[in-house]
Structures are given as C-alpha cells and as structure tokens.
Write an enzyme that holds these catalytic residues in place. Structure first.
Site, PDB file in Angstrom:
ATOM      1  N   ASP A   1       0.809  -1.220   0.000  1.00 21.63           N
ATOM      2  CA  ASP A   1       0.000   0.000   0.000  1.00 21.63           C
ATOM      3  C   ASP A   1       0.844   1.272   0.000  1.00 21.63           C
ATOM      4  O   ASP A   1       0.553   2.221  -0.711  1.00 21.63           O
ATOM      5  CB  ASP A   1      -0.916   0.024   1.237  1.00 21.63           C
ATOM      6  CG  ASP A   1      -2.062  -0.946   1.090  1.00 21.63           C
ATOM      7  OD1 ASP A   1      -2.109  -1.633   0.029  1.00 21.63           O
ATOM      8  OD2 ASP A   1      -2.895  -1.037   2.001  1.00 21.63           O
TER       9      ASP A   1
ATOM     10  N   TYR B   1       2.192   2.111  -3.343  1.00 22.22           N
ATOM     11  CA  TYR B   1       1.117   2.638  -4.190  1.00 22.22           C
ATOM     12  C   TYR B   1       0.838   4.103  -3.832  1.00 22.22           C
ATOM     13  O   TYR B   1       0.742   4.967  -4.691  1.00 22.22           O
ATOM     14  CB  TYR B   1      -0.136   1.777  -3.980  1.00 22.22           C
ATOM     15  CG  TYR B   1      -1.373   2.272  -4.701  1.00 22.22           C
ATOM     16  CD1 TYR B   1      -1.653   1.882  -6.004  1.00 22.22           C
ATOM     17  CD2 TYR B   1      -2.269   3.132  -4.064  1.00 22.22           C
ATOM     18  CE1 TYR B   1      -2.784   2.332  -6.666  1.00 22.22           C
ATOM     19  CE2 TYR B   1      -3.403   3.590  -4.715  1.00 22.22           C
ATOM     20  CZ  TYR B   1      -3.653   3.189  -6.018  1.00 22.22           C
ATOM     21  OH  TYR B   1      -4.782   3.639  -6.651  1.00 22.22           O
ATOM     22  N   ASP B   2       0.755   4.367  -2.533  1.00 19.23           N
ATOM     23  CA  ASP B   2       0.494   5.734  -2.080  1.00 19.23           C
ATOM     24  C   ASP B   2       1.563   6.698  -2.578  1.00 19.23           C
ATOM     25  O   ASP B   2       1.274   7.832  -2.925  1.00 19.23           O
ATOM     26  CB  ASP B   2       0.434   5.799  -0.539  1.00 19.23           C
ATOM     27  CG  ASP B   2      -0.778   5.045  -0.012  1.00 19.23           C
ATOM     28  OD1 ASP B   2      -1.697   4.785  -0.815  1.00 19.23           O
ATOM     29  OD2 ASP B   2      -0.792   4.703   1.188  1.00 19.23           O
TER      30      ASP B   2
ATOM     31  N   GLU C   1     -34.400  -1.822 -26.263  1.00 17.36           N
ATOM     32  CA  GLU C   1     -33.170  -1.917 -25.469  1.00 17.36           C
ATOM     33  C   GLU C   1     -33.315  -3.038 -24.452  1.00 17.36           C
ATOM     34  O   GLU C   1     -34.390  -3.212 -23.892  1.00 17.36           O
ATOM     35  CB  GLU C   1     -32.952  -0.616 -24.673  1.00 17.36           C
ATOM     36  CG  GLU C   1     -32.900   0.617 -25.506  1.00 17.36           C
ATOM     37  CD  GLU C   1     -32.939   1.884 -24.636  1.00 17.36           C
ATOM     38  OE1 GLU C   1     -32.764   1.791 -23.409  1.00 17.36           O
ATOM     39  OE2 GLU C   1     -33.150   2.960 -25.217  1.00 17.36           O
TER      40      GLU C   1
ATOM     41  N   LYS D   1     -33.375  -4.717 -20.937  1.00 17.42           N
ATOM     42  CA  LYS D   1     -33.647  -4.139 -19.616  1.00 17.42           C
ATOM     43  C   LYS D   1     -32.729  -4.792 -18.598  1.00 17.42           C
ATOM     44  O   LYS D   1     -32.893  -5.969 -18.268  1.00 17.42           O
ATOM     45  CB  LYS D   1     -35.111  -4.341 -19.225  1.00 17.42           C
ATOM     46  CG  LYS D   1     -35.455  -3.691 -17.907  1.00 17.42           C
ATOM     47  CD  LYS D   1     -36.947  -3.702 -17.674  1.00 17.42           C
ATOM     48  CE  LYS D   1     -37.321  -2.913 -16.446  1.00 17.42           C
ATOM     49  NZ  LYS D   1     -36.721  -3.397 -15.214  1.00 17.42           N
TER      50      LYS D   1
ATOM     51  N   ASP E   1     -30.894  -5.646 -15.059  1.00 17.47           N
ATOM     52  CA  ASP E   1     -31.355  -5.775 -13.691  1.00 17.47           C
ATOM     53  C   ASP E   1     -30.301  -5.180 -12.770  1.00 17.47           C
ATOM     54  O   ASP E   1     -29.445  -5.888 -12.258  1.00 17.47           O
ATOM     55  CB  ASP E   1     -31.585  -7.253 -13.386  1.00 17.47           C
ATOM     56  CG  ASP E   1     -32.402  -7.421 -12.139  1.00 17.47           C
ATOM     57  OD1 ASP E   1     -33.040  -6.450 -11.711  1.00 17.47           O
ATOM     58  OD2 ASP E   1     -32.400  -8.540 -11.589  1.00 17.47           O
TER      59      ASP E   1
ATOM     60  N   TYR F   1     -28.743   4.999 -20.792  1.00 16.34           N
ATOM     61  CA  TYR F   1     -29.853   4.813 -21.723  1.00 16.34           C
ATOM     62  C   TYR F   1     -30.780   6.018 -21.891  1.00 16.34           C
ATOM     63  O   TYR F   1     -31.776   5.917 -22.599  1.00 16.34           O
ATOM     64  CB  TYR F   1     -30.671   3.582 -21.354  1.00 16.34           C
ATOM     65  CG  TYR F   1     -31.126   3.520 -19.910  1.00 16.34           C
ATOM     66  CD1 TYR F   1     -32.006   4.455 -19.389  1.00 16.34           C
ATOM     67  CD2 TYR F   1     -30.676   2.501 -19.077  1.00 16.34           C
ATOM     68  CE1 TYR F   1     -32.418   4.396 -18.085  1.00 16.34           C
ATOM     69  CE2 TYR F   1     -31.085   2.426 -17.762  1.00 16.34           C
ATOM     70  CZ  TYR F   1     -31.957   3.378 -17.274  1.00 16.34           C
ATOM     71  OH  TYR F   1     -32.362   3.318 -15.974  1.00 16.34           O
TER      72      TYR F   1
ATOM     73  N   LYS G   1     -41.401  -7.920 -19.891  1.00 15.34           N
ATOM     74  CA  LYS G   1     -40.642  -8.819 -19.022  1.00 15.34           C
ATOM     75  C   LYS G   1     -40.577 -10.234 -19.588  1.00 15.34           C
ATOM     76  O   LYS G   1     -41.551 -10.724 -20.155  1.00 15.34           O
ATOM     77  CB  LYS G   1     -41.315  -8.879 -17.642  1.00 15.34           C
ATOM     78  CG  LYS G   1     -41.289  -7.564 -16.883  1.00 15.34           C
ATOM     79  CD  LYS G   1     -39.869  -7.199 -16.511  1.00 15.34           C
ATOM     80  CE  LYS G   1     -39.754  -6.148 -15.451  1.00 15.34           C
ATOM     81  NZ  LYS G   1     -40.189  -6.496 -14.126  1.00 15.34           N
TER      82      LYS G   1
ATOM     83  N   CYS H   1     -37.021 -31.666  16.639  1.00 14.36           N
ATOM     84  CA  CYS H   1     -36.153 -30.686  15.985  1.00 14.36           C
ATOM     85  C   CYS H   1     -34.841 -31.370  15.597  1.00 14.36           C
ATOM     86  O   CYS H   1     -34.192 -31.980  16.450  1.00 14.36           O
ATOM     87  CB  CYS H   1     -35.870 -29.520  16.937  1.00 14.36           C
ATOM     88  SG  CYS H   1     -34.607 -28.403  16.327  1.00 14.36           S
TER      89      CYS H   1
ATOM     90  N   CYS I   1     -31.932 -29.851  17.973  1.00 10.68           N
ATOM     91  CA  CYS I   1     -31.815 -30.011  19.429  1.00 10.68           C
ATOM     92  C   CYS I   1     -32.640 -31.183  19.965  1.00 10.68           C
ATOM     93  O   CYS I   1     -32.587 -31.480  21.150  1.00 10.68           O
ATOM     94  CB  CYS I   1     -32.215 -28.722  20.139  1.00 10.68           C
ATOM     95  SG  CYS I   1     -33.980 -28.386  20.061  1.00 10.68           S
TER      96      CYS I   1
ATOM     97  N   CYS J   1     -39.960 -25.659  16.425  1.00  9.46           N
ATOM     98  CA  CYS J   1     -39.259 -26.242  17.557  1.00  9.46           C
ATOM     99  C   CYS J   1     -39.593 -25.357  18.749  1.00  9.46           C
ATOM    100  O   CYS J   1     -39.465 -24.132  18.675  1.00  9.46           O
ATOM    101  CB  CYS J   1     -37.757 -26.223  17.274  1.00  9.46           C
ATOM    102  SG  CYS J   1     -36.759 -26.391  18.756  1.00  9.46           S
TER     103      CYS J   1
ATOM    104  N   CYS K   1     -32.902 -23.590  21.721  1.00  7.91           N
ATOM    105  CA  CYS K   1     -32.437 -24.419  20.593  1.00  7.91           C
ATOM    106  C   CYS K   1     -31.263 -23.713  19.912  1.00  7.91           C
ATOM    107  O   CYS K   1     -31.369 -22.553  19.499  1.00  7.91           O
ATOM    108  CB  CYS K   1     -33.576 -24.611  19.605  1.00  7.91           C
ATOM    109  SG  CYS K   1     -33.048 -25.316  18.027  1.00  7.91           S
TER     110      CYS K   1
HETATM  111  S1  IVH Z   1     -35.812   3.746 -19.192  1.00  6.34           S
HETATM  112  C1  IVH Z   1     -38.869   6.553 -18.438  1.00  6.34           C
HETATM  113  N1  IVH Z   1     -34.235   1.881 -20.148  1.00  6.34           N
HETATM  114  O1  IVH Z   1     -35.908  -0.232 -15.298  1.00  6.34           O
HETATM  115  C2  IVH Z   1     -37.649   5.838 -18.561  1.00  6.34           C
HETATM  116  N2  IVH Z   1     -34.907   1.750 -17.881  1.00  6.34           N
HETATM  117  O2  IVH Z   1     -38.748  -0.195 -14.443  1.00  6.34           O
HETATM  118  C3  IVH Z   1     -37.278   5.029 -17.381  1.00  6.34           C
HETATM  119  N3  IVH Z   1     -33.960  -0.126 -16.661  1.00  6.34           N
HETATM  120  O3  IVH Z   1     -35.785   2.512 -13.093  1.00  6.34           O
HETATM  121  C4  IVH Z   1     -36.144   4.187 -17.543  1.00  6.34           C
HETATM  122  N4  IVH Z   1     -32.781  -0.954 -18.324  1.00  6.34           N
HETATM  123  O4  IVH Z   1     -33.671   1.127 -13.468  1.00  6.34           O
HETATM  124  C5  IVH Z   1     -34.911   2.340 -19.076  1.00  6.34           C
HETATM  125  N5  IVH Z   1     -32.821   0.322 -21.096  1.00  6.34           N
HETATM  126  C6  IVH Z   1     -33.482   0.780 -20.048  1.00  6.34           C
HETATM  127  C7  IVH Z   1     -33.430   0.131 -18.792  1.00  6.34           C
HETATM  128  C8  IVH Z   1     -34.175   0.654 -17.739  1.00  6.34           C
HETATM  129  C9  IVH Z   1     -33.109  -1.085 -17.044  1.00  6.34           C
HETATM  130  C10 IVH Z   1     -34.537  -0.007 -15.301  1.00  6.34           C
HETATM  131  C11 IVH Z   1     -34.352   1.350 -14.663  1.00  6.34           C
HETATM  132  C12 IVH Z   1     -35.725   1.846 -14.330  1.00  6.34           C
HETATM  133  C13 IVH Z   1     -36.503   0.581 -14.321  1.00  6.34           C
HETATM  134  C14 IVH Z   1     -37.943   0.893 -14.651  1.00  6.34           C
END
Ligand code: IVH
Length: 670
Positions: free
Chosen positions: A34, A37-38, A114, A116, A118, A229, A317, A411, A414, A429, A434
């Site tokens: 470290d 690096y510092d 696009e 979506k 997670d 996005y 979805k 159980c 225990c 239980c 326990c």
């Molecule tokens: S558009 C009005 N584009 O989904 C526009 N959202 O259910 C709102 N998300 O809060 C967002 N990929 O976290 C958009 N290509 C995408 C996305 C996206 C993931 C998420 C985002 C949003 C949630 C809405």
C-alpha cells in the site's frame, strides 16, 4: 524536471497506477504494498498540480481517493426519474402499439428496443462536459448522492468527449443502470461467504449494496459496470429522437448497450423480444426483459405520463428462467423463530447463468400440494434472485423409487418436540434455547437488513456460538480481539475488522435495531413504524398492548408479540447487556409532526402528474394528516387527479371539499 519530462512521467505514472488499480480492485491480487502505491499516487498528484494537462479528468487521481462519508447527502434530480409500465405477454405489447398509434393518430411509429438490465438506476449530472454529481434514483425526485462511488466505475467518463457532431450541453443529466455481471457476482458471493459475510441474493442487490457504500474504496473493489440509456434535463442542445440521443451518448464516450435496435414495426419488435429471450442465457449480465421506447421525442412529450410511468415506453418482461434437475435430498433448516423449513438439495444446474443447488420448499403443505419426493426430477425457476423455486415435478420421469418426505416430529438440531399450531403452516421447535434458533437469531441481528455488521455472516457467527463465545446478540459486544484470536489465530486482520465493525454498529438507527432483535411479527416495515411513532427503545419496551394497537397499522397480534418479547426474562437480560455494552440506538427523530393537517383526512382518486401516490401520502402524513382509501362523511378532502374514479362522485354527493392537484400542492407546500 522540465515540462516535457514531466509530461512523460505523468503518463507513465497514470499507466502504472491504472495497472495496480486493476490488480488491487478488480483482480484482488495486488503486486505492491500500500505505501508504495500511495507514493506513486502522491508523485502523480504533485506533478499534476505543477503541470496540469488536458487528460487530468481521466487520471486515476480523480477516481478513487475520497474519504469515507458518515452518511450520503441527498441530491434532487433536475427532472423526475420515471419508472416503466410492465407487459408480460405479446398481446400486451400489441395493445401498447395500438394505443400509441391511436393517441398519436399515425400508423407508422418508430421505436427503439433496449435490453432491460437488472441493476440500479442512477442519474449523472455533467456541467460543461465534466461529471459533477451522481445519485441513485431514490423516490424518483431525490436520490442519494453517490458521486465518489460512481467515479470508481472505470468505464464512466469523468469528462465527456468533445465531438463536432453534437455541441456540448451546458448542463445535462445522463441516466443509466449500474450493474454487476453474473460471474463477478458469483465470485464476490464466494468471497463474502469465505469472509463470513452474507451473499447477495441477486445482481440488483449486489449493485445497490456496492454503490451505496460510505467508503468509496469498498465500491472500487466491486466490479461494477454501467450502461447509459437516457438523458434527463438538458440545456443548450436539442435532439429530435431517442436513437440520436443514444448515438450521441456513444460518441461522447458513454458505454451504451450494443444490443439496442431501431425498430419500425411491432412484429419486428416481437422477434427482437424472442431473440433477446434466447440470447439472455449467454449474456454476461442479467436482463429481465426488453424496453420498448417511442423514438420521436416530440411524440414522447405529447404522449406524456400516467402517474410515474411514461405512456411512450413499456418494459416487456421475460418469463422466469427454468431448468430441469433432480432432487437428491430434502433437508430441514431451523429458523430464528423455530420454524422448520424443508429445503431441496438438488444436482447443481445453471439457471440463467447462476449455478444453483438448493431451493426452499417453504413448508409441508407446499410439498404435499406439489407432490415433491426425494429422487424426483423437477422444473425449477429463478426470477431474478439467486435462490430458485421448484415449479413442478416432471411426473413422466417418475420411476417409482422416489421417496415421500416426512416432516420430523423432533427438531433436527436439538431434539425437542416440534408443534404445528392451529392456523399455522409451519412446524416449530418449541425449545427457546435451541442452538439453531439462537444461531439464526445472531445471524439475523448482524445481517444486512439488521445491524449490517461486516464480517459476521452465518459461518462465522455459528463458529463463535459453537465455541461458546456468544449465546445471544448482545454477547457480540463483549468479544475481544484476544478471545477471537484464540479460536482463529491466523485471522488477525479480519478479527480486527470485525471488532471495528462491531464498534461502529453501536449506535444503530432505531428501526434497524428493533428489526434486528428478531421479534416475531416485527418485520422491517413494522420496525419503521415503531421507531417513528415511539422514538426510543425505552418507549417501545414500556408500551402495553393498548398503546401499541393505538398506532396505525399495528394490530393486536403484532402488539402482543412485542409485549411478550420484552417481558421474557431472557430478553430483558439481553437488553440490559446491550445497554451495559454501550449499544444505544439513535433516538428516532419522532417526527415533530408539523400539525398543519392534524385531524384532516385525505382520499386520493385518479393519477397525479407530479408525483406517485405514495409520495403524496407521505407528504400528508408528514404534516400530521391521514390518508384513507374510501370516502366517508369524515373525509376532509378528496384529491382528484387525472381520470378520477367513483370516489369523486361520492365526494360530490357528500359535499366534501375536492382539490385538484395544484390546490393539493399549494395546501401542502412548505
Ligand atoms: S428507461 C422513463 N431503459 O428499469 C424511462 N430503464 O422499471 C425510465 N432499466 O428505473 C427508464 N434498463 O432502473 C430504461 N434500457 C433501459 C433500462 C431501464 C433497465 C430499469 C431502470 C428503471 C426501471 C424501470
């Protein structure tokens, strides 16, 4: 050193430091100590001060390095962050297209599709091309300022690339999703388990947990990624369509998902949806659907929003990912309330990129209902979370050798009797001492939704319990480095970290503390209500059933559990031990209620333009008012939004004051 020599050295240092950042943060395998690096960092900082250059913005000195915060400050979004309406079937997608065509009164609509992701939505503010601040979505209006943590995401530009194609806006909000790739999540989870921390249940939690760290150095060690996005509020530049926005983001140097597509026919979109549904298995990150957006920005504006969802976008979805595997055994886990939960042990199988080998079967009724037997081939599914569920048995694979499962009458931990009380699905239980229950209790206390004590996950707390160092959560605060090192002589660093984490956890927010105690029927929501209404642990402990049931949302069952918990002698002792160890929950700011709306009762009908109903409700409650769902003679105001329902007619017939959105905002403005 002259200017040229300095420039060479600066470039060299930046490269060296980037290399070591990668070794340290991403690969978890540092090459240098470290302090070395510092020293490099310090040399670079000094040279940059003397010879500032154009690339300063992307220098490693600008990324990691801020000191940990005590808490996040809040950041208001310049324009609200909206959410998306969901569709679960092709019919709903077609309906959406029909609706748009009708509202727009045209036949040809161009869309952008696009993936979506997670993850966690964030809003980034750039001024004159420079990253200024960034926040989580929060309630859509205000989020948590996580600027320092966002800076650690290596693909996030600190400086927008100049290009001749589009002028640089003076100020612009850029929005996107922070996420963690599936493989990184699995690696992180393995490391967390080894270090005694709880694994994250899904990529979204992992991204959120990593981005909401008060110490940016911790965030930097988490392999977070980002795709942008959308653009929120912007000054100085105009776009005519969303596709152009995305292309501009790319040219400005922002990572944009390469799987975006422009689409001019809804049938092509259905093909895209199906294609992505197949592709998702092989993507390095988790997607839970596809977003469909109207391309034309003028049309978007015209279509507007319903509540907090834009009319011009739809989240389509995917169904949960399913796989087939074999149940090799059914084991029993004893929870902190003594409930016996059957868990299927399965042949490991990859479901949507994540290897799974266990699934909860919930309770014996569920096993009977689905007729699950040991040796059965089953279909399991995972909907976002790492923990999957058994959907059904593949009956055609039955050989006759499968074994029906019997719930134990004792159980397994225990040996005490187990009982199934009337009206309950779980067998419990009944032994309060326990060991399995106590271990679970301690684990729950230290868990992320409890006091979030780093380094005290399931394995470690069980180890200290087995070594008789702790027998309840309060004992944690009497642990010393010396005692722990006797059990784990090699783990000096992690022991010190644990002791420090325990010290840090001594003044928890009251709601977290109440939840962490593991009182039956007191979940996170109830814990928040208790903290808000009663303000201190002393008040909660002194409450009688009647005091508690007087609180909105607290019924007799919850109230009885709370009173019983604090009258149990063992629990009284534990509470005293906490106090003696200096564990003192922060008094909740019993909201010194602004009493402007005291005694006034509100009913909402129809959608509001400026905020979701939950926000409006919170505003009323903060000002001392009440929100009800039905209009009665006692209702003071009915707030009518867009397309109000029958509640409005009822209000009229009862002669109740009706407010439109503007009047409501005026009434509640502070
Ligand atoms: S558009 C009005 N584009 O989904 C526009 N959202 O259910 C709102 N998300 O809060 C967002 N990929 O976290 C958009 N290509 C995408 C996305 C996206 C993931 C998420 C985002 C949003 C949630 C809405």
């Amino acid at each position: 050193m002259d200017k040229d020599a300095a420039a060479v050295r600066i470039t060299q240092l930046r490269n060296i430091i980037e290399y070591h950042n990668n070794r340290y943060y991403q690969q978890d395998n540092p090459e240098i100590a470290d302090h070395e690096y510092d020293r490099l960092m310090q040399e670079l900082q000094e040279l940059e001060k003397l010879y500032p250059d154009d690339n300063l913005a992307s220098s490693p000195t600008q990324r990691v390095g801020a000191a940990p915060l005590n808490k996040f400050s809040s950041m208001e979004h310049l324009s609200p962050m909206l959410s998306l309406a969901n569709a679960f079937s092709p019919e709903e997608i077609i309906d959406f297209d029909t609706r748009i065509k009708k509202l727009a009164a045209i036949d040809n609509i161009t869309y952008v599709a696009e993936p979506k992701l997670d993850g966690l939505a964030v809003n980034l503010l750039y001024e004159n091309g420079r990253f200024i601040r960034g926040a989580t979505r929060g309630d859509g209006f205000t989020g948590e300022d996580v600027t320092q943590n966002l800076k650690t995401i290596s693909t996030l530009p600190i400086q927008i690339k100049k290009n001749s194609y589009k002028n640089m806006p003076h100020s612009v909000e850029i929005r996107g999703e922070v996420f963690m790739e599936v493989e990184s999540l699995q690696k992180l989870n393995r490391r967390r388990l080894d270090e005694g921390d709880e694994p994250f249940a899904n990529p979204r939690n992992a991204a959120a947990g990593s981005l909401r760290q008060l110490d940016p150095k911790i965030t930097a060690r988490r392999p977070l990624k980002i795709f942008l996005y959308a653009i929120g509020s912007m000054s100085g530049v105009n776009f005519s369509n969303h596709w152009e926005v995305l292309q501009t983001l790319i040219s400005w140097g922002f990572p944009v998902n390469p799987l975006i597509q422009k689409i001019d026919d809804i049938n092509k979109y259905l093909e895209y949806f199906t294609h992505m549904g197949e592709l998702r298995k092989s993507l390095p990150y988790e997607i839970d659907g596809v977003v469909l957006k109207v391309d034309d920005l003028e049309l978007q504006e015209k279509l507007g929003n319903v509540s907090r969802n834009p009319r011009w976008a739809l989240a389509c979805k995917f169904p949960a990912t399913q796989e087939t595997t074999l149940i090799s055994d059914i084991i029993i886990q004893v929870g902190r309330t003594g409930a016996l939960t059957p868990v299927a042990v399965m042949e490991p199988v990859i479901v949507g990129g994540v290897t799974v080998s266990r699934a909860t079967l919930h309770n014996e009724d569920e096993i009977l209902k689905k007729d699950i037997r040991i040796g059965d081939t089953v279909i399991i599914q995972r909907a976002g979370d790492v923990i999957p569920e058994v959907v059904k048995v593949v009956l055609s694979k039955r050989t006759g050798k499968e074994i029906e499962f019997q719930m134990p009458v004792h159980c397994p931990e225990c040996g005490s009797d187990v009982v199934r009380e009337e009206g309950e699905v779980a067998r419990r239980c009944i032994n309060l001492s326990c060991p399995a229950q106590i271990k679970e209790n301690i684990r729950h206390f230290a868990s992320r939704s409890g006091l979030d004590i780093e380094g005290l996950g399931e394995k470690i707390s069980a180890k200290y319990f087995d070594a008789q160092l702790i027998s309840d959560p309060a004992d944690l605060y009497y642990l010393t480095e010396e005692k722990l090192l006797k059990i784990n002589p090699k783990a000096k660093k992690s022991t010190q970290n644990l002791i420090a984490a325990l010290q840090r956890s001594k003044n928890p927010p009251l709601n977290k503390f109440i939840y962490a105690l593991g009182i039956r029927n007191v979940g996170e929501h109830v814990a928040k209500i208790l903290a808000r209404e009663l303000g201190s642990i002393e008040n909660i402990m002194a409450s009688m059933v009647d005091d508690l049931t007087a609180i909105h949302e607290i019924g007799p069952e919850i109230a009885t559990s709370i009173v019983q918990f604090f009258s149990e002698p063992k629990n009284k002792q534990v509470m005293e031990k906490f106090l003696r160890a200096g564990v003192i929950p922060q008094e909740a700011t019993v909201i010194v209620k602004d009493s402007t709306l005291q005694g006034k009762s509100f009913v909402f009908t129809g959608a509001m333009e400026s905020m979701p109903r939950s926000t409006a409700k919170a505003i009323v409650e903060k000002l001392g008012g009440l929100v009800h769902s039905t209009t009665t003679g006692k209702t003071t105001y009915v707030v009518a939004g867009r397309e109000p329902g029958s509640k409005l007619d009822k209000a009229r017939s009862l002669g109740i004051t009706i407010l439109d959105e503007e009047e409501f905002l005026k009434l509640t403005a502070r």
